[in-house]
Design a protein around this motif. Structure first.
Motif, PDB file in Angstrom:
ATOM      1  N   GLU A  39       0.714  -1.150  -0.030  1.00 37.80           N
ATOM      2  CA  GLU A  39       0.001   0.014   0.076  1.00 37.80           C
ATOM      3  C   GLU A  39       0.818   1.182  -0.112  1.00 37.80           C
ATOM      4  O   GLU A  39       0.176   2.258   0.071  1.00 37.80           O
ATOM      5  N   LYS A  40       2.013   1.242  -0.087  1.00 39.80           N
ATOM      6  CA  LYS A  40       2.899   2.227   0.064  1.00 39.80           C
ATOM      7  C   LYS A  40       4.049   2.280  -1.051  1.00 39.80           C
ATOM      8  O   LYS A  40       5.114   3.082  -1.026  1.00 39.80           O
ATOM      9  N   GLN A  41       4.157   1.239  -1.883  1.00 36.51           N
ATOM     10  CA  GLN A  41       5.107   1.263  -2.957  1.00 36.51           C
ATOM     11  C   GLN A  41       4.468   1.164  -4.289  1.00 36.51           C
ATOM     12  O   GLN A  41       3.177   0.549  -4.297  1.00 36.51           O
ATOM     13  N   TRP A  42       4.875   1.712  -5.325  1.00 37.15           N
ATOM     14  CA  TRP A  42       3.980   1.817  -6.619  1.00 37.15           C
ATOM     15  C   TRP A  42       3.751   0.499  -7.073  1.00 37.15           C
ATOM     16  O   TRP A  42       4.547  -0.440  -7.117  1.00 37.15           O
ATOM     17  N   GLN A  43       2.382   0.201  -7.408  1.00 38.95           N
ATOM     18  CA  GLN A  43       2.023  -1.178  -8.009  1.00 38.95           C
ATOM     19  C   GLN A  43       1.384  -0.856  -9.370  1.00 38.95           C
ATOM     20  O   GLN A  43       0.570  -0.123  -9.687  1.00 38.95           O
ATOM     21  N   LEU A  44       1.743  -1.590 -10.293  1.00 46.10           N
ATOM     22  CA  LEU A  44       1.489  -1.725 -11.621  1.00 46.10           C
ATOM     23  C   LEU A  44       0.025  -2.372 -11.713  1.00 46.10           C
ATOM     24  O   LEU A  44      -0.178  -3.248 -11.300  1.00 46.10           O
ATOM     25  N   VAL A  45      -0.952  -1.245 -12.082  1.00 43.56           N
ATOM     26  CA  VAL A  45      -2.207  -1.691 -12.347  1.00 43.56           C
ATOM     27  C   VAL A  45      -2.936  -1.940 -13.700  1.00 43.56           C
ATOM     28  O   VAL A  45      -4.042  -2.529 -13.787  1.00 43.56           O
ATOM     29  N   GLY A  46      -1.978  -1.514 -14.647  1.00 42.98           N
ATOM     30  CA  GLY A  46      -2.886  -1.508 -15.987  1.00 42.98           C
ATOM     31  C   GLY A  46      -2.017  -0.729 -16.916  1.00 42.98           C
ATOM     32  O   GLY A  46      -0.982  -0.140 -16.630  1.00 42.98           O
ATOM     33  N   HIS A  47      -2.600  -0.655 -18.126  1.00 41.40           N
ATOM     34  CA  HIS A  47      -1.885   0.250 -19.171  1.00 41.40           C
ATOM     35  C   HIS A  47      -2.791   1.243 -19.894  1.00 41.40           C
ATOM     36  O   HIS A  47      -4.520   0.927 -20.125  1.00 41.40           O
ATOM     37  N   VAL A  48      -2.603   2.100 -20.523  1.00 36.37           N
ATOM     38  CA  VAL A  48      -3.283   3.330 -20.834  1.00 36.37           C
ATOM     39  C   VAL A  48      -4.026   2.657 -22.180  1.00 36.37           C
ATOM     40  O   VAL A  48      -5.210   3.320 -22.394  1.00 36.37           O
ATOM     41  N   SER A  49      -3.711   1.772 -23.013  1.00 37.35           N
ATOM     42  CA  SER A  49      -4.049   1.145 -24.077  1.00 37.35           C
ATOM     43  C   SER A  49      -5.619   0.425 -23.743  1.00 37.35           C
ATOM     44  O   SER A  49      -6.425  -0.018 -24.393  1.00 37.35           O
ATOM     45  N   GLN A  50      -5.789   0.183 -22.231  1.00 41.59           N
ATOM     46  CA  GLN A  50      -6.924  -0.516 -21.816  1.00 41.59           C
ATOM     47  C   GLN A  50      -8.115   0.833 -21.318  1.00 41.59           C
ATOM     48  O   GLN A  50      -9.013   0.273 -21.114  1.00 41.59           O
ATOM     49  N   LEU A  51      -7.546   2.165 -21.594  1.00 41.06           N
ATOM     50  CA  LEU A  51      -8.584   3.103 -21.251  1.00 41.06           C
ATOM     51  C   LEU A  51      -8.603   4.165 -22.167  1.00 41.06           C
ATOM     52  O   LEU A  51      -7.818   5.165 -22.051  1.00 41.06           O
ATOM     53  N   LYS A  52      -9.131   3.944 -23.264  1.00 41.75           N
ATOM     54  CA  LYS A  52      -8.879   4.757 -24.729  1.00 41.75           C
ATOM     55  C   LYS A  52      -9.862   5.809 -24.444  1.00 41.75           C
ATOM     56  O   LYS A  52      -9.545   6.926 -24.844  1.00 41.75           O
ATOM     57  N   ASN A  53     -11.082   5.726 -23.957  1.00 45.35           N
ATOM     58  CA  ASN A  53     -12.028   6.743 -23.847  1.00 45.35           C
ATOM     59  C   ASN A  53     -12.453   6.880 -22.966  1.00 45.35           C
ATOM     60  O   ASN A  53     -12.633   6.362 -21.646  1.00 45.35           O
ATOM     61  N   THR A  54     -13.078   8.506 -22.598  1.00 42.99           N
ATOM     62  CA  THR A  54     -13.761   8.765 -21.458  1.00 42.99           C
ATOM     63  C   THR A  54     -14.553   7.774 -20.762  1.00 42.99           C
ATOM     64  O   THR A  54     -15.325   7.307 -21.546  1.00 42.99           O
ATOM     65  N   GLY A  55     -14.560   7.463 -19.562  1.00 41.78           N
ATOM     66  CA  GLY A  55     -15.556   6.438 -18.995  1.00 41.78           C
ATOM     67  C   GLY A  55     -14.880   5.053 -19.144  1.00 41.78           C
ATOM     68  O   GLY A  55     -15.717   3.973 -18.111  1.00 41.78           O
ATOM     69  N   ASP A  56     -14.070   4.968 -19.673  1.00 39.37           N
ATOM     70  CA  ASP A  56     -13.476   3.348 -19.837  1.00 39.37           C
ATOM     71  C   ASP A  56     -12.878   3.073 -18.292  1.00 39.37           C
ATOM     72  O   ASP A  56     -12.196   3.925 -17.651  1.00 39.37           O
ATOM     73  N   GLN A  57     -12.953   1.836 -17.952  1.00 37.36           N
ATOM     74  CA  GLN A  57     -12.623   1.443 -16.464  1.00 37.36           C
ATOM     75  C   GLN A  57     -12.381   0.078 -16.065  1.00 37.36           C
ATOM     76  O   GLN A  57     -12.831  -0.650 -16.932  1.00 37.36           O
ATOM     77  N   PHE A  58     -11.482  -0.181 -15.293  1.00 36.82           N
ATOM     78  CA  PHE A  58     -11.533  -1.638 -14.969  1.00 36.82           C
ATOM     79  C   PHE A  58     -11.088  -1.541 -13.435  1.00 36.82           C
ATOM     80  O   PHE A  58     -10.731  -0.492 -12.781  1.00 36.82           O
ATOM     81  N   VAL A  59     -11.532  -2.562 -12.777  1.00 33.46           N
ATOM     82  CA  VAL A  59     -11.111  -2.696 -11.207  1.00 33.46           C
ATOM     83  C   VAL A  59      -9.905  -3.486 -10.912  1.00 33.46           C
ATOM     84  O   VAL A  59      -9.637  -4.308 -11.999  1.00 33.46           O
ATOM     85  N   VAL A  60      -9.433  -3.047 -10.073  1.00 30.30           N
ATOM     86  CA  VAL A  60      -8.181  -3.848  -9.578  1.00 30.30           C
ATOM     87  C   VAL A  60      -8.163  -3.834  -7.762  1.00 30.30           C
ATOM     88  O   VAL A  60      -8.942  -3.096  -7.463  1.00 30.30           O
ATOM     89  N   LYS A  61      -7.275  -4.658  -7.279  1.00 31.64           N
ATOM     90  CA  LYS A  61      -7.006  -4.651  -5.881  1.00 31.64           C
ATOM     91  C   LYS A  61      -5.519  -4.162  -5.597  1.00 31.64           C
ATOM     92  O   LYS A  61      -4.609  -4.700  -6.242  1.00 31.64           O
ATOM     93  N   VAL A  62      -5.459  -3.234  -4.611  1.00 36.91           N
ATOM     94  CA  VAL A  62      -3.909  -2.508  -4.280  1.00 36.91           C
ATOM     95  C   VAL A  62      -4.016  -2.864  -2.811  1.00 36.91           C
ATOM     96  O   VAL A  62      -4.749  -2.136  -2.012  1.00 36.91           O
ATOM     97  N   TYR A  65      -7.205  -2.860  -0.844  1.00 35.00           N
ATOM     98  CA  TYR A  65      -8.223  -1.836  -1.301  1.00 35.00           C
ATOM     99  C   TYR A  65      -8.437  -2.104  -2.581  1.00 35.00           C
ATOM    100  O   TYR A  65      -7.767  -2.340  -3.748  1.00 35.00           O
ATOM    101  N   PRO A  66      -9.785  -2.091  -2.875  1.00 38.85           N
ATOM    102  CA  PRO A  66     -10.394  -2.362  -4.217  1.00 38.85           C
ATOM    103  C   PRO A  66     -10.405  -0.801  -4.766  1.00 38.85           C
ATOM    104  O   PRO A  66     -10.716  -0.140  -4.233  1.00 38.85           O
ATOM    105  N   LEU A  67      -9.992  -0.900  -5.834  1.00 39.56           N
ATOM    106  CA  LEU A  67      -9.863   0.568  -6.705  1.00 39.56           C
ATOM    107  C   LEU A  67     -10.545   0.184  -8.017  1.00 39.56           C
ATOM    108  O   LEU A  67     -10.720  -0.838  -8.728  1.00 39.56           O
ATOM    109  N   VAL A  68     -11.121   1.452  -8.543  1.00 40.48           N
ATOM    110  CA  VAL A  68     -11.789   1.406  -9.862  1.00 40.48           C
ATOM    111  C   VAL A  68     -10.620   2.387 -10.551  1.00 40.48           C
ATOM    112  O   VAL A  68     -10.452   3.666 -10.170  1.00 40.48           O
ATOM    113  N   ILE A  69     -10.140   2.000 -11.693  1.00 35.26           N
ATOM    114  CA  ILE A  69      -9.249   2.737 -12.584  1.00 35.26           C
ATOM    115  C   ILE A  69     -10.079   3.447 -13.631  1.00 35.26           C
ATOM    116  O   ILE A  69     -10.521   2.706 -14.416  1.00 35.26           O
TER     117      ILE A  69
END
Ligand code: FES
Ligand SMILES: [Fe+2]
Length: 362
Positions: A39-62, A65-69
């Motif tokens: 929870e205090k070091q950088w975690q790779l959660v995904g890539h910009v190619s997965q979020l091309k348009n406004t409103g694109d989203q995916f969930v992950v856990k860091v 903590y459940p997060l929505v990117i």
């Protein structure tokens, strides 16, 4: 409560010892790691190619903590806590696209920046105002198209963490890659068992006879940097045709970045491994595949070959890691000596664990 302080003293190269067994098989130690590392070091959660348009989203856990990117209206990327302010329901599930984030439990609806916009039937509830509720946010940084998140403010900034990688791997340009697909593995061992295993080639001749034929074991070398270790191998090897056929021309670069990320960079392709504790003796491994040119026929062939080959090696590693965990749990083992020729990457990683947890406990 167990006292770990003695096991957190950094080990020097001339008397290098592995981490103590109790750091691999107790829930107490994992709890420290969740706070100080995941929870205090950088975690790779995904890539910009997965979020091309406004409103694109995916969930992950860091960490826990459940997060929505999510890609916002201003084109920025946010990492919102995926925990509704009403009674902790999820505001997003899986991946998709939506103009707002609507909680799956009672329908409270949030803007893409996390601000609550509406809450059904709450109008007559005393002392309630929509504007007073907002989803908390995690820290986010984009590096070469990769999205990193952290719950707490990390000790190191992202450019510093990954310093010199972009320059070293030239002419390979990470910004050309797009996400292709993911493989997942669940392994019955502590997350550090898998990390340790990745960090040394010492086991190669014994665990991976097939891979060992492709690589030159003697020239296998690891360079250590502040936050990562690096292995490099030139792929043009006239004496070894098999390697040419499989890998193609150019260079292969293998980075292991603290705490839990591996970048395996080859010409035209990249595989990331993300190592996540699911419990103190259960680990999830995410293998994400990226390619420079997703549509070409040659990439399609390569995808098939990469996946098959990586699967074989992975099974061999899984098998040995699970057996190591049995040894760590047995009570027979405390902390062994490390090989100065082959295991300095392991020592480097384990000292970063020791340092990070010590700092947290202070
Ligand atoms: S928990 Fe989200 S609306 Fe109730
Ligand atoms: Fe291995």
């Amino acid at each position: 409560m167990l006292d770990f302080s003695e096991f957190l003293i950094e080990s020097s190269e001339d008397n290098a010892h592995a981490l103590h067994a109790s750091t691999y098989n107790t829930l107490e130690f994992l709890k420290f790691e969740q706070k100080a590392i995941f929870e205090k070091q950088w975690q790779l959660v995904g890539h910009v190619s997965q979020l091309k348009n406004t409103g694109d989203q995916f969930v992950v856990k860091v960490g826990k903590y459940p997060l929505v990117i999510v890609r916002n209206e201003d084109n920025g990327i946010r990492a919102l806590h995926n925990v509704c302010r009403h009674r902790a329901g999820p505001v997003a599930t899986g991946k998709g696209n939506s103009k707002v984030l609507r909680c799956k439990y009672h329908g409270w609806t949030y803007q893409l920046d996390g601000q609550l916009r509406s809450a059904p039937e709450m109008q007559s509830t005393p002392n309630f105002e929509v504007c007073q509720h907002k989803l908390p946010e995690a820290f986010v940084e984009i590096w070469q198209g990769f999205i990193f998140a952290s719950i707490d403010k990390p000790d190191v900034d992202i450019e510093h963490l990954l310093a010199n990688i972009v320059e070293t791997i030239k002419p390979i340009n990470l910004e050309n890659f797009s996400f292709s697909h993911r493989d997942e593995y669940i392994i019955d061992c502590n997350w550090k068992v898998y990390m340790d295993n990745y960090l040394e080639g010492y086991h190669l001749p014994h665990v991976h006879p097939g891979l060992n034929k492709l690589l030159d074991y003697r020239s296998y070398d690891t360079k250590l940097f502040e936050w990562y270790s690096y292995q490099y191998s030139p792929l043009e090897n006239e004496s070894n045709n098999q390697a040419d056929i499989y890998y193609g021309e150019g260079s292969a670069h293998y980075y292991c970045i603290f705490p839990n990320l591996m970048l395996n960079i080859l010409p035209g392709r990249l595989q990331t491994n993300i190592i996540l504790p699911e419990g103190h003796q259960k680990t999830k491994i995410l293998f994400d595949y990226y390619y420079a040119d997703l549509e070409s026929e040659s990439t399609k062939k390569l995808i098939k070959k990469d996946t098959e080959f990586s699967d074989e090696v992975q099974q061999e590693d899984i098998d040995i890691c699970e057996k190591v965990q049995v040894g760590l749990n047995s009570g027979s083992y405390q902390a062994g000596r490390l090989c100065s020729k082959r295991e300095m990457g392991v020592l480097h990683f384990q000292n970063l664990v020791r340092r990070t947890i010590s700092k947290h406990l202070k």
